[in-house]
Design an enzyme around this catalytic site. Sequence first.
Site, PDB file in Angstrom:
ATOM      1  CE  LYS A 103      -2.431  -7.870   3.073  1.00 50.55           C
ATOM      2  NZ  LYS A 103      -1.490  -8.988   2.067  1.00 50.55           N
ATOM      3  CD  GLU A 118       4.015  -8.177  -0.763  1.00 54.43           C
ATOM      4  OE1 GLU A 118       4.682  -7.819   0.196  1.00 54.43           O
ATOM      5  OE2 GLU A 118       3.089  -8.741  -0.902  1.00 54.43           O
ATOM      6  CE  LYS A 133       2.094  -0.733   7.128  1.00 52.37           C
ATOM      7  NZ  LYS A 133       3.281  -0.506   6.157  1.00 52.37           N
ATOM      8  CB  CYS A 193     -31.537 -13.965 -34.162  1.00 54.53           C
ATOM      9  SG  CYS A 193     -31.783 -12.674 -33.024  1.00 54.53           S
ATOM     10  CB  CYS A 214     -32.667  -8.284 -35.172  1.00 54.81           C
ATOM     11  SG  CYS A 214     -32.511  -9.007 -33.650  1.00 54.81           S
TER      12      CYS A 214
HETATM   13  S1  IVH Z   1       3.196  -3.876   6.509  1.00 59.03           S
HETATM   14  C1  IVH Z   1       4.074  -6.332  10.751  1.00 59.03           C
HETATM   15  N1  IVH Z   1       2.577  -3.151   4.417  1.00 59.03           N
HETATM   16  O1  IVH Z   1       0.843  -8.435   3.676  1.00 59.03           O
HETATM   17  C2  IVH Z   1       3.575  -6.492   9.221  1.00 59.03           C
HETATM   18  N2  IVH Z   1       2.535  -5.364   4.365  1.00 59.03           N
HETATM   19  O2  IVH Z   1      -0.236 -10.052   5.850  1.00 59.03           O
HETATM   20  C3  IVH Z   1       3.954  -5.574   8.454  1.00 59.03           C
HETATM   21  N3  IVH Z   1       1.810  -6.507   2.325  1.00 59.03           N
HETATM   22  O3  IVH Z   1       3.632 -10.665   4.465  1.00 59.03           O
HETATM   23  C4  IVH Z   1       3.711  -5.703   7.089  1.00 59.03           C
HETATM   24  N4  IVH Z   1       1.636  -4.890   1.268  1.00 59.03           N
HETATM   25  O4  IVH Z   1       3.917  -8.963   2.392  1.00 59.03           O
HETATM   26  C5  IVH Z   1       2.556  -4.211   4.784  1.00 59.03           C
HETATM   27  N5  IVH Z   1       1.793  -1.942   2.509  1.00 59.03           N
HETATM   28  C6  IVH Z   1       2.016  -3.140   3.219  1.00 59.03           C
HETATM   29  C7  IVH Z   1       1.982  -4.458   2.472  1.00 59.03           C
HETATM   30  C8  IVH Z   1       2.294  -5.632   3.127  1.00 59.03           C
HETATM   31  C9  IVH Z   1       1.588  -6.157   1.248  1.00 59.03           C
HETATM   32  C10 IVH Z   1       1.841  -8.178   2.662  1.00 59.03           C
HETATM   33  C11 IVH Z   1       3.370  -8.277   3.391  1.00 59.03           C
HETATM   34  C12 IVH Z   1       3.190  -9.298   4.362  1.00 59.03           C
HETATM   35  C13 IVH Z   1       1.543  -9.227   4.418  1.00 59.03           C
HETATM   36  C14 IVH Z   1       1.097  -9.267   5.635  1.00 59.03           C
END
Ligand code: IVH
Length: 822
Positions: free
Chosen positions: A123, A181, A299, A444, A468
């Site tokens: 993330k 991102e 996912k 010290c 020390c």
């Molecule tokens: S999938 C339907 N994958 O997290 C949502 N989001 O809380 C699909 N983000 O605004 C998002 N890394 O900017 C996805 N590997 C990742 C991600 C990611 C960062 C951010 C994204 C989104 C936020 C969602």
Amino acid sequence: MNPTAQRIKYLTDLLNRYAYEYYTLDAPSVPDAEYDKLFRELEALERNHPELKLPDSPTQRVGSEPLAGFAEVRHEVPMLSLTNAFSPQDENGVFDHAEMYAFDERVRGGLNGEKPEYVIEPKFDGLAISLLYRDGVLIQAATRGDGTTGEDVTQNVKTVSNIPLRLHGENIPELIEIRGEVLMLKADFAALNQRQAENGQKPFANPRNAAAGSLRQLDSRITAQRKLHFFPYSIARQQGGFIAEEHLQELGYCKELGFSLPDGNFGCFPNIDEVLAFYEQMQQKRPTLPYEIDGMVVKVNSLAQQEKLGFISRAPRWAIAHKFPAEEALTIVEAIDVQIGRTGAVTPVARLQPVFVGGVTVTNATLHNQDEVSRKDVRVGDTVVVRRAGDVIPEVVRVIFERRPMQEANITVSDGLQDDLFAETPSETRAEPLHKPYRLPTHCPICRSEIEREEGEAVARCSGGMLCQAQRAQGLIHFASRKAMDIDGLGQKQIEQLVAQDLVRHFADLYRLDIPTLQKMKETADKASASEEEPSNSEIGDFEGETGNTLLAKNNKKQPTKWAENILAGIEASKTPELARFLFALGIRHVGERTAKTLAQAFGTLEHVRRAPEPILACLPDIGTVVAHSIAHFFAQEAQQAMIDELLAVGVAPQSQAVTIPPLRHAEPQRWIARLPDFKISETKALALWELAGQSIEGLQTDKALPADWQAWRSKPQNAALLENMKTFFAQTLSNLQDETISDGINEAVAGKTFVLTGTLPTLKRDQAQALIETAGGKVSGSVSKKTDYVVAGEAAGSKLEKAQTLGVAVLSEEELLTLLR
Ligand code: IVH
């Protein structure tokens, strides 16, 4: 097409390919200068023929004229968010994954018994961006905005080096919207803040803010100077091209189209437990990643299953953001103490109200040194931001000044100037901080010696040295530690006890320990802990070392001296260390593992190392004058030499090793003369001096015709002694070293052969191995082919090793290489 248009097309395609090789594949095929030359040619052609400029021209990467504002972009497919899940850890670091198990339950429930496969990926902590390509050309980039409407940041996004302006590969769709991102790599962030500071501008709080600030510039030329990076994570819509059935295939397709993936940091697993194991690994890895991530996203892999699961409110039911614990938290400074380190370094430490951060409860945080405390103005009672990333020592980042405890103070105005200002109130009540700015103590707290700070140095030091107790204990802890003498069973606690009870004063004393002494230590410590307020946890409690705690505890109950026997066995087993470990264990200032290794490789035996003159040390690879001075200074002290002799006397025998750094290369006269202490001279002038002196040390010592500054330098007793020392070194040690050096000349087995080095070798650095092969007449090449004679493989050897195996090329370990060279 006319020739100019043809040339423009050719240059555009070529430069886009070079940029892809450089930024995405990390494998440039041409030197930077070649790229720059072609780039300038294209710029010139476009200037003269603006109508021929192509939509994917790489010249857009440098940005363009500022915009008045950003246009709005409506997202055809809304940009949604993710549900969060957390996995709290207990004090032993064990995770509670209940929220993730609940997610798995929901998914399986929603699939009526169908088995999901999960993809887990970083993330990224940046900003969501949507990229639209028509016929392979990037035509629009937009921010997320409120999820329905975002801002058009196309000009800015075109400057992001690893976003393709034209898609790659054979399978280009008519239309595709890729989401992902934009972020700033940690290294680029650090460099940006450095520049901000140099230009007197405010630093950015974190890479995320820096990325957001950079992407939302109306002037894309500024964005172009801020290095940004992009990772794709989904395909929102598509016409034509390869139609994926799984999320993993979508990612693979993005890669084929020219995008970078977070290689090695995502995976696909058949069940939630494997996903969770990967998450735990990634949390460990997090601090070492080149970019910030705040968790992992899990996912469902199958797109059909995703569709079946659908959405609840604004988040998909088929995905979840599995967050990491925050690395920063707020807490209160209860006190500020100092800690005394191995070299006497005095480190101020904030004692904190316990706070959960970075996955553990933190009660102490380093304040580094006086300058840092002053710069941040940390005081007792302050509310502070504490940061703990991975295994690093927690630190106080900054003070929340609005929350500083204040007190009412009566300020009597006596000064004439101020009288005017406060004419009506000669005495006034004002709020002032309850606590004064922090100052390091002058003495010290352990040994009462003075604390000193050398000019230009950030750290203050306790001047007590081995007087020390704190320094003694730290020195011994370092000596016994895993990367030094590796004394099994002897941990920090035992050493502290031994020192506190004065049973061990120096390294050699460890080798004189016996069972009665260890038992005495334990009894005394037990009594001490029993008389403390806290209930002591019985006989075993305080004697658990860094290793084998529970084992020790169990053994302890059954056999009262087993633990002591274990310690003694560990001590005995440490008596024949590798030379580099022994040198590292001595705790010479500035001598880390790497420098210790270099010393061992250059001199082979302890006897040579302890006699090496300073200018020769300064000629070794990666050793500069400061480090050389520190080493020479250490060995020049009689007390240190006596300490080493004592270690040898109690049976410690550092192992000699082959000399693998050829000494002659580092002992050329112009090199060592240019590195003499307190005599500044270039290597060219040093060579001239050497020639003037008749190419001999005697000449340097006695020749009356040499320049006056040289004569003045050599007249000082310590310098005269140094020259004498050099003479002995050349006469005795150097010739020995040459005999011991492997491969000092053409070697039949190696001459004319082609070698490829891969992975990390146990002792040799890559350039050292290369130098050895080349001195012996061999060649070193970067890639494996049928013409390769040997592949030398170390740890984590990758594709080159595999290739060698498929081609049937001989693979050598470092040891086998050294044998071959001998
Ligand atoms: S999938 C339907 N994958 O997290 C949502 N989001 O809380 C699909 N983000 O605004 C998002 N890394 O900017 C996805 N590997 C990742 C991600 C990611 C960062 C951010 C994204 C989104 C936020 C969602």
